[in-house]
Design a protein around this motif. Sequence first.
Motif, PDB file in Angstrom:
ATOM      1  N   GLY A  44     -93.457 -27.468 -94.601  1.00 24.91           N
ATOM      2  CA  GLY A  44     -94.077 -26.349 -95.143  1.00 24.91           C
ATOM      3  C   GLY A  44     -93.401 -25.293 -95.029  1.00 24.91           C
ATOM      4  O   GLY A  44     -93.496 -24.063 -95.578  1.00 24.91           O
ATOM      5  N   PRO A  50     -94.997 -29.732 -97.337  1.00 31.50           N
ATOM      6  CA  PRO A  50     -95.974 -29.629 -96.419  1.00 31.50           C
ATOM      7  C   PRO A  50     -96.346 -30.931 -96.464  1.00 31.50           C
ATOM      8  O   PRO A  50     -96.261 -31.838 -97.406  1.00 31.50           O
ATOM      9  CB  PRO A  50     -97.114 -28.471 -97.019  1.00 31.50           C
ATOM     10  CG  PRO A  50     -96.779 -28.576 -98.491  1.00 31.50           C
ATOM     11  CD  PRO A  50     -95.363 -28.781 -98.670  1.00 31.50           C
ATOM     12  N   THR A  54    -101.890 -31.579 -91.687  1.00 31.63           N
ATOM     13  CA  THR A  54    -100.910 -30.782 -90.487  1.00 31.63           C
ATOM     14  C   THR A  54    -101.796 -31.261 -89.161  1.00 31.63           C
ATOM     15  O   THR A  54    -102.685 -30.587 -88.949  1.00 31.63           O
ATOM     16  CB  THR A  54    -100.783 -29.301 -90.639  1.00 31.63           C
ATOM     17  OG1 THR A  54    -100.190 -29.062 -92.088  1.00 31.63           O
ATOM     18  CG2 THR A  54     -99.893 -28.760 -89.613  1.00 31.63           C
ATOM     19  N   ASP A 130    -106.690 -12.436 -93.786  1.00 32.15           N
ATOM     20  CA  ASP A 130    -107.935 -12.384 -94.291  1.00 32.15           C
ATOM     21  C   ASP A 130    -108.121 -10.921 -94.708  1.00 32.15           C
ATOM     22  O   ASP A 130    -108.976 -10.775 -96.138  1.00 32.15           O
ATOM     23  CB  ASP A 130    -108.983 -12.753 -93.265  1.00 32.15           C
ATOM     24  CG  ASP A 130    -108.861 -14.245 -93.094  1.00 32.15           C
ATOM     25  OD1 ASP A 130    -108.378 -14.949 -93.978  1.00 32.15           O
ATOM     26  OD2 ASP A 130    -109.268 -14.548 -91.908  1.00 32.15           O
ATOM     27  N   PRO A 167     -94.401 -19.541 -95.876  1.00 32.37           N
ATOM     28  CA  PRO A 167     -95.895 -19.613 -96.950  1.00 32.37           C
ATOM     29  C   PRO A 167     -97.085 -19.322 -95.906  1.00 32.37           C
ATOM     30  O   PRO A 167     -97.196 -19.978 -95.069  1.00 32.37           O
ATOM     31  CB  PRO A 167     -95.561 -20.828 -97.512  1.00 32.37           C
ATOM     32  CG  PRO A 167     -94.135 -21.345 -97.350  1.00 32.37           C
ATOM     33  CD  PRO A 167     -93.654 -20.793 -96.205  1.00 32.37           C
ATOM     34  N   GLU A 168     -98.065 -18.611 -96.463  1.00 27.94           N
ATOM     35  CA  GLU A 168     -98.961 -18.344 -95.895  1.00 27.94           C
ATOM     36  C   GLU A 168     -99.822 -19.594 -95.633  1.00 27.94           C
ATOM     37  O   GLU A 168    -100.547 -19.762 -94.484  1.00 27.94           O
ATOM     38  CB  GLU A 168     -99.890 -17.163 -96.722  1.00 27.94           C
ATOM     39  CG  GLU A 168    -101.240 -17.106 -96.103  1.00 27.94           C
ATOM     40  CD  GLU A 168    -102.266 -16.006 -96.674  1.00 27.94           C
ATOM     41  OE1 GLU A 168    -103.402 -15.986 -96.786  1.00 27.94           O
ATOM     42  OE2 GLU A 168    -101.572 -15.261 -97.580  1.00 27.94           O
ATOM     43  N   ALA A 169     -99.789 -20.602 -96.664  1.00 32.75           N
ATOM     44  CA  ALA A 169    -100.563 -21.985 -96.399  1.00 32.75           C
ATOM     45  C   ALA A 169    -100.092 -22.671 -95.197  1.00 32.75           C
ATOM     46  O   ALA A 169    -100.844 -23.022 -94.428  1.00 32.75           O
ATOM     47  CB  ALA A 169    -100.639 -22.697 -97.649  1.00 32.75           C
ATOM     48  N   ALA A 170     -98.835 -22.651 -95.066  1.00 35.94           N
ATOM     49  CA  ALA A 170     -98.190 -23.306 -93.973  1.00 35.94           C
ATOM     50  C   ALA A 170     -98.566 -22.750 -92.555  1.00 35.94           C
ATOM     51  O   ALA A 170     -98.786 -23.267 -91.528  1.00 35.94           O
ATOM     52  CB  ALA A 170     -96.664 -23.454 -94.133  1.00 35.94           C
ATOM     53  N   TYR A 171     -98.503 -21.378 -92.614  1.00 37.36           N
ATOM     54  CA  TYR A 171     -98.772 -20.452 -91.538  1.00 37.36           C
ATOM     55  C   TYR A 171    -100.266 -20.863 -91.022  1.00 37.36           C
ATOM     56  O   TYR A 171    -100.584 -21.095 -89.665  1.00 37.36           O
ATOM     57  CB  TYR A 171     -98.600 -19.052 -91.710  1.00 37.36           C
ATOM     58  CG  TYR A 171     -99.026 -18.185 -90.496  1.00 37.36           C
ATOM     59  CD1 TYR A 171     -98.123 -17.936 -89.479  1.00 37.36           C
ATOM     60  CD2 TYR A 171    -100.110 -17.580 -90.593  1.00 37.36           C
ATOM     61  CE1 TYR A 171     -98.378 -17.095 -88.531  1.00 37.36           C
ATOM     62  CE2 TYR A 171    -100.482 -16.761 -89.400  1.00 37.36           C
ATOM     63  CZ  TYR A 171     -99.716 -16.493 -88.369  1.00 37.36           C
ATOM     64  OH  TYR A 171    -100.323 -15.723 -87.181  1.00 37.36           O
ATOM     65  N   ARG A 172    -101.186 -20.841 -91.990  1.00 35.87           N
ATOM     66  CA  ARG A 172    -102.542 -20.893 -91.572  1.00 35.87           C
ATOM     67  C   ARG A 172    -102.890 -22.513 -91.142  1.00 35.87           C
ATOM     68  O   ARG A 172    -103.445 -22.572 -90.281  1.00 35.87           O
ATOM     69  CB  ARG A 172    -103.458 -20.781 -92.836  1.00 35.87           C
ATOM     70  CG  ARG A 172    -103.601 -19.422 -93.303  1.00 35.87           C
ATOM     71  CD  ARG A 172    -104.397 -19.186 -94.518  1.00 35.87           C
ATOM     72  NE  ARG A 172    -104.716 -17.868 -94.976  1.00 35.87           N
ATOM     73  CZ  ARG A 172    -105.966 -17.010 -94.224  1.00 35.87           C
ATOM     74  NH1 ARG A 172    -106.749 -17.595 -93.639  1.00 35.87           N
ATOM     75  NH2 ARG A 172    -106.028 -15.918 -94.822  1.00 35.87           N
ATOM     76  N   ALA A 173    -101.976 -23.348 -91.838  1.00 36.24           N
ATOM     77  CA  ALA A 173    -102.477 -24.802 -91.334  1.00 36.24           C
ATOM     78  C   ALA A 173    -101.780 -25.036 -90.130  1.00 36.24           C
ATOM     79  O   ALA A 173    -102.178 -25.882 -89.343  1.00 36.24           O
ATOM     80  CB  ALA A 173    -101.595 -25.745 -92.383  1.00 36.24           C
ATOM     81  N   ARG A 176    -104.019 -23.491 -87.336  1.00 39.78           N
ATOM     82  CA  ARG A 176    -105.209 -24.430 -86.853  1.00 39.78           C
ATOM     83  C   ARG A 176    -104.662 -25.748 -86.320  1.00 39.78           C
ATOM     84  O   ARG A 176    -105.648 -26.079 -85.452  1.00 39.78           O
ATOM     85  CB  ARG A 176    -105.888 -24.921 -88.256  1.00 39.78           C
ATOM     86  CG  ARG A 176    -106.387 -23.575 -89.018  1.00 39.78           C
ATOM     87  CD  ARG A 176    -107.517 -24.060 -90.165  1.00 39.78           C
ATOM     88  NE  ARG A 176    -108.313 -22.830 -90.536  1.00 39.78           N
ATOM     89  CZ  ARG A 176    -109.539 -22.600 -90.142  1.00 39.78           C
ATOM     90  NH1 ARG A 176    -109.832 -23.274 -88.897  1.00 39.78           N
ATOM     91  NH2 ARG A 176    -110.019 -21.607 -90.632  1.00 39.78           N
TER      92      ARG A 176
END
Length: 254
Positions: A44, A50, A54, A130, A167-173, A176
């Motif tokens: 990701g 990705p 994850t 957010d 990427p924001e999605a990769a960072y968030r995943a 978590r």
Amino acid sequence: MSPDTHTPAAMPPMILLHGIGGASWSALRQALAPDPVLDWPLPGYAGSEPLPETSFAALSAALLARLDREGIARTDLLGHSIGGMLALDFALRFPGRVRGLVLYATTPAFGGKDPAFAETFLAERLAPLDAGQDMAQLAEESIRPMLRPGTPEAAVREAVAALAATPEAAYRATVRCLTTFNRRDELPRLAMPVLLIAGEADPLAPPKTMARMQAAIPDARLAVLPGCGHFAHLEDPAGFVAALRDFRQGLAPA
């Protein structure tokens, strides 16, 4: 990058596993030359695909697949922050593939056994996004405080740019995923030599935490870099490379 085929077989490639902020390894790669180095972006990151899920199990499996594709039978593994957690996870799952393990600015488990702690951590870490910030804004505000004053501006900009490009999605995943980690009780199972590198002023993985890790690992040494925070390889590259080279020179041939 594939390993340099002209490098002696006794020096296996060094695999670099970055933290949540992305890779900022350029100075380290230059310092390690001509040793073979593979900078492996977490799935990701850096334009890589990705994973469907994850998790540390999935990340370790993906790293194993990459080593197999590169024809790397045995390696030295260096992980920073969550990359150190992944390096630890991989070494426990596939010990025969790791000659030497470098755990840098990392911990053996995510802090706090109460699930509410993880939820609070996630809420705080993801709050800027957010609230509408983008990754570039998050990078500018979060990276500089983790570097000691006097860190070369070029190094600071590299670290900021790495997180900004994530990427924001990769960072968030990945954030978590971090909250699920716990290998503390398995540290005595590590069978390979281990180097732990800590920044003296790192609030995220302080020397006292890494000293407890060292005490639990059968064959481990700890290098504490004076005055450094969470990015010692940028703050004190000479000290970082010296500790790393000294460790690798003492390892058995691959």
